[in-house]
Design an enzyme around this catalytic site. Structure first.
Site, PDB file in Angstrom:
ATOM      1  N   LYS A 269       0.835  -1.204   0.000  1.00  0.00           N
ATOM      2  CA  LYS A 269       0.000   0.000   0.000  1.00  0.00           C
ATOM      3  C   LYS A 269       0.871   1.256   0.000  1.00  0.00           C
ATOM      4  O   LYS A 269       1.925   1.264   0.635  1.00  0.00           O
ATOM      5  CB  LYS A 269      -0.870   0.014   1.263  1.00  0.00           C
ATOM      6  CG  LYS A 269      -2.056  -0.893   1.197  1.00  0.00           C
ATOM      7  CD  LYS A 269      -2.980  -0.651   2.374  1.00  0.00           C
ATOM      8  CE  LYS A 269      -4.180  -1.576   2.297  1.00  0.00           C
ATOM      9  NZ  LYS A 269      -5.033  -1.329   1.139  1.00  0.00           N
ATOM     10  N   ARG A 341     -11.072 -10.470   0.156  1.00  0.00           N
ATOM     11  CA  ARG A 341     -11.958 -11.383  -0.573  1.00  0.00           C
ATOM     12  C   ARG A 341     -11.432 -12.816  -0.536  1.00  0.00           C
ATOM     13  O   ARG A 341     -12.195 -13.762  -0.640  1.00  0.00           O
ATOM     14  CB  ARG A 341     -12.163 -10.866  -2.006  1.00  0.00           C
ATOM     15  CG  ARG A 341     -10.940 -10.900  -2.868  1.00  0.00           C
ATOM     16  CD  ARG A 341     -11.089 -10.017  -4.099  1.00  0.00           C
ATOM     17  NE  ARG A 341     -11.030  -8.596  -3.758  1.00  0.00           N
ATOM     18  CZ  ARG A 341     -11.167  -7.613  -4.639  1.00  0.00           C
ATOM     19  NH1 ARG A 341     -11.407  -7.887  -5.903  1.00  0.00           N
ATOM     20  NH2 ARG A 341     -11.088  -6.353  -4.261  1.00  0.00           N
TER      21      ARG A 341
HETATM   22  N1  BES Z   1      -8.536  -3.193   3.384  1.00  0.00           N
HETATM   23  C1  BES Z   1      -8.560  -2.711   2.072  1.00  0.00           C
HETATM   24  C2  BES Z   1      -9.762  -1.839   1.762  1.00  0.00           C
HETATM   25  C3  BES Z   1      -9.887  -0.549   2.525  1.00  0.00           C
HETATM   26  C4  BES Z   1      -9.527   0.628   1.937  1.00  0.00           C
HETATM   27  C5  BES Z   1     -10.397  -0.521   3.796  1.00  0.00           C
HETATM   28  C6  BES Z   1      -9.678   1.817   2.616  1.00  0.00           C
HETATM   29  C7  BES Z   1     -10.533   0.664   4.499  1.00  0.00           C
HETATM   30  C8  BES Z   1     -10.185   1.841   3.898  1.00  0.00           C
HETATM   31  C9  BES Z   1      -8.552  -3.858   1.074  1.00  0.00           C
HETATM   32  O1  BES Z   1      -7.930  -5.011   1.492  1.00  0.00           O
HETATM   33  C10 BES Z   1      -7.830  -3.384  -0.131  1.00  0.00           C
HETATM   34  O2  BES Z   1      -6.674  -3.141  -0.030  1.00  0.00           O
HETATM   35  N2  BES Z   1      -8.549  -3.259  -1.229  1.00  0.00           N
HETATM   36  C11 BES Z   1      -7.975  -2.801  -2.447  1.00  0.00           C
HETATM   37  C12 BES Z   1      -8.468  -3.707  -3.541  1.00  0.00           C
HETATM   38  C13 BES Z   1      -7.752  -3.539  -4.843  1.00  0.00           C
HETATM   39  C14 BES Z   1      -6.320  -3.976  -4.734  1.00  0.00           C
HETATM   40  C15 BES Z   1      -8.489  -4.366  -5.878  1.00  0.00           C
HETATM   41  C16 BES Z   1      -8.436  -1.367  -2.674  1.00  0.00           C
HETATM   42  O3  BES Z   1      -9.577  -1.045  -2.350  1.00  0.00           O
HETATM   43  O4  BES Z   1      -7.634  -0.577  -3.153  1.00  0.00           O
HETATM   44 ZN    ZN Z   2      -5.826  -4.993   1.060  1.00  0.00          ZN
END
Ligand code: BES
Ligand code: ZN
Ligand code: ZN
Length: 494
Positions: A269, A341
């Site tokens: 991230k 997921r």
């Molecule tokens: N935990 C995150 C989603 C999230 C984002 C929660 C902001 C709380 C606040 C999730 O695991 C994630 O990283 N999702 C990605 C998915 C993408 C890689 C398809 C996202 O939303 O960017």
């Molecule tokens: Zn994630």
């Protein structure tokens, strides 16, 4: 802090009263029927009198016969709803915590068919707004407020206060574990904390699957997420069975994403601050489950929590890997940050084996839900119109914002993989929340009504809701889920 429901005021307490306006000949005038004569004559004498009528939200403090009153202008009475009251009570409680030992909030002039709804909202707000998380503060804030008296003529008020307390206390627990930190609340510790809390309730049975047991279950996707971690994964499986139950008793399964921290893995991230809240799905469904057990729900409920962190090490899974899920489908890991997921998929398949009447999963799954709906609205995706209607109805009863997003074939096509059955990242980068739901759908029996809740937007920092802390965990959606469990006509779903 104690909450007392009575129709008699204690003279020692600072009393808060809501004043309504009537619109007459384009002028706002005080709706006198809602106030005590002594207060009306005192308001008439004070300087702020004119201003008090000008705009709602004006507050006037009076001393009448040595008693302290705060009169709060709240606009026209027909626009005053339980949610307005929830917010007003929260503001009163928050501003009184350090000032008064005892306050009373006058609900006696809130008459009509929703008198009980007003009382319930006031009880909820009294508890929810008094929350703070100070576990790691050396010096805790000192609080004066010990007693909130809610003046109401609703019968059995104290009974309702007890019922609501089961829910608000569960929301406190959810907020506490969401706010807690990843170096303390590791996967092993989080599972322990939840199980030791659940064990206090007789009607709940607890089972915890450790790494070996998860391996035996062949939960390849769940294990892949955990692979880079120094901590073991945990699958917490709780079961509540009502006293009167037989094989026809409806069985709801709640599944929660419990990522104690999400670094993104090798698909690192950019900013991972606040990713300790990535277990809010697990916290939310556990709080709803706990509340329902304490309220003696008449359906059977299972709660399945997939708990791990998503970390990087030489052992961590890399993008381009292909992993076999518990249901034997092959999954291309196109992005290690789409880990929620993966954990949910194996947990949903585990839930499927229990042959439930319905399934709800809850997760901070996508940033895309915030792009679609903002931070105030929870996203919902479902394979059942009937089931969706039921939860939309509960959310509306609880004044929590919920909006259904569609599942369409084009989105389903977009998660097909060249090398495996499906991929965990869609080929095109829009509609991310719906494509994530299309992924989860592969692990659901199409005959089982299923709802997926994406709470990434609403799980924390609900500053617009005075009964939630402005920063940190909110506990939003717990009340709606409890309302669904306790009031839905489950037999209609089967
Ligand atoms: N935990 C995150 C989603 C999230 C984002 C929660 C902001 C709380 C606040 C999730 O695991 C994630 O990283 N999702 C990605 C998915 C993408 C890689 C398809 C996202 O939303 O960017
Ligand atoms: Zn994630
Ligand atoms: Zn995540």
């Amino acid at each position: 802090m104690e909450i007392i429901i009575t129709n008699k005021n204690s003279t020692s307490s600072h009393r808060f009263i809501f004043a309504f306006y009537k619109k007459e000949k384009k002028q706002n005038i005080l709706d006198k029927s809602s106030l005590d004569n002594r207060i009306i004559s005192s308001i008439a004498k004070i300087k702020a009198y004119k201003d008090f009528f000008k705009s709602p939200q004006q507050t006037v403090q009076l001393t009448v016969e040595k008693n302290l009153f705060t009169v709060i202008g709240v606009g026209e009475s027909d626009k005053f709803t339980p949610e307005t009251l929830r917010k007003e009570v929260a503001k009163i409680v928050k501003s009184s915590l350090q000032k008064y030992e005892e306050i009373s909030i006058d609900l006696l002039n809130l008459k009509g068919s929703s008198e009980k709804d007003f009382l319930l909202a006031a009880i909820e707000a009294s508890h929810l707004s008094a929350y703070s998380f100070e576990k790691y503060k050396g010096k805790k804030t000192t609080r004066k407020l010990k007693q909130i008296i809610l003046l109401s003529s609703v019968k059995n008020g104290q009974h309702y206060a007890k019922q609501i307390h089961n829910i608000t206390e569960s929301i406190y627990f959810a907020r506490d574990i969401i706010n807690d930190v990843p170096n303390v609340l590791t996967s092993e510790m989080l599972a322990k904390e939840i199980v030791s809390n659940a064990k206090k309730i007789k009607s709940i049975k607890c089972k915890v699957l450790d790494k070996n047991a998860i391996k035996k279950e062949k939960m390849g996707l769940f294990l892949a997420v955990n692979q880079g971690s120094m901590h073991q994964p945990r699958l917490v499986h709780l079961t509540y069975t009502p006293k009167k139950s037989n094989k026809n008793t409806p069985h709801l399964i709640l599944v929660g994403k419990g990522l104690t921290f999400d670094t993104g893995g090798y698909s690192l991230k950019n900013s991972m601050i606040n990713m300790k809240t990535d277990m809010a799905g697990a916290a939310t469904v556990y709080a709803a489950f706990r509340s329902a057990a304490l309220l003696n729900a008449d359906i059977k409920i299972s709660c399945i929590l997939g708990i791990t962190d998503n970390s990087i090490s030489s052992k961590a899974i890399t993008p381009d890997s292909v992993v076999i899920a518990r249901n034997k489908k092959s999954v291309e890991i196109a992005n290690t940050d789409a880990e929620g997921r993966l954990v949910l998929a194996d947990c949903l398949d585990y839930a499927k084996d229990l042959k439930p009447t319905a399934i709800i999963d809850c997760a901070t799954l996508t940033g895309a839900v915030v792009a679609a709906l903002g931070t105030e609205i929870c996203g919902m995706m479902s394979n059942s119109d009937k089931f969706s209607e039921m939860l939309l109805n509960s959310a509306s009863n609880c004044n929590e914002y919920l909006w259904r997003l569609p599942l369409i074939d084009e989105h389903r096509d977009d998660i097909k993989s060249n090398i495996a059955d499906i991929r965990n990242l869609a080929n095109t980068s829009n509609a991310g929340s719906m494509k994530a739901a299309a992924f989860l759908e592969h692990f659901i029996d199409p005959k089982t009504p299923w709802i997926h809740l994406d709470i990434a937007g609403v799980a924390d920092s609900q500053g617009h809701l005075p009964y939630c802390p402005s920063k940190g965990a909110s506990g939003v959606m717990v009340r709606s889920l409890v309302n669904l469990i306790m009031n839905a006509k489950w037999q209609n779903l089967a």
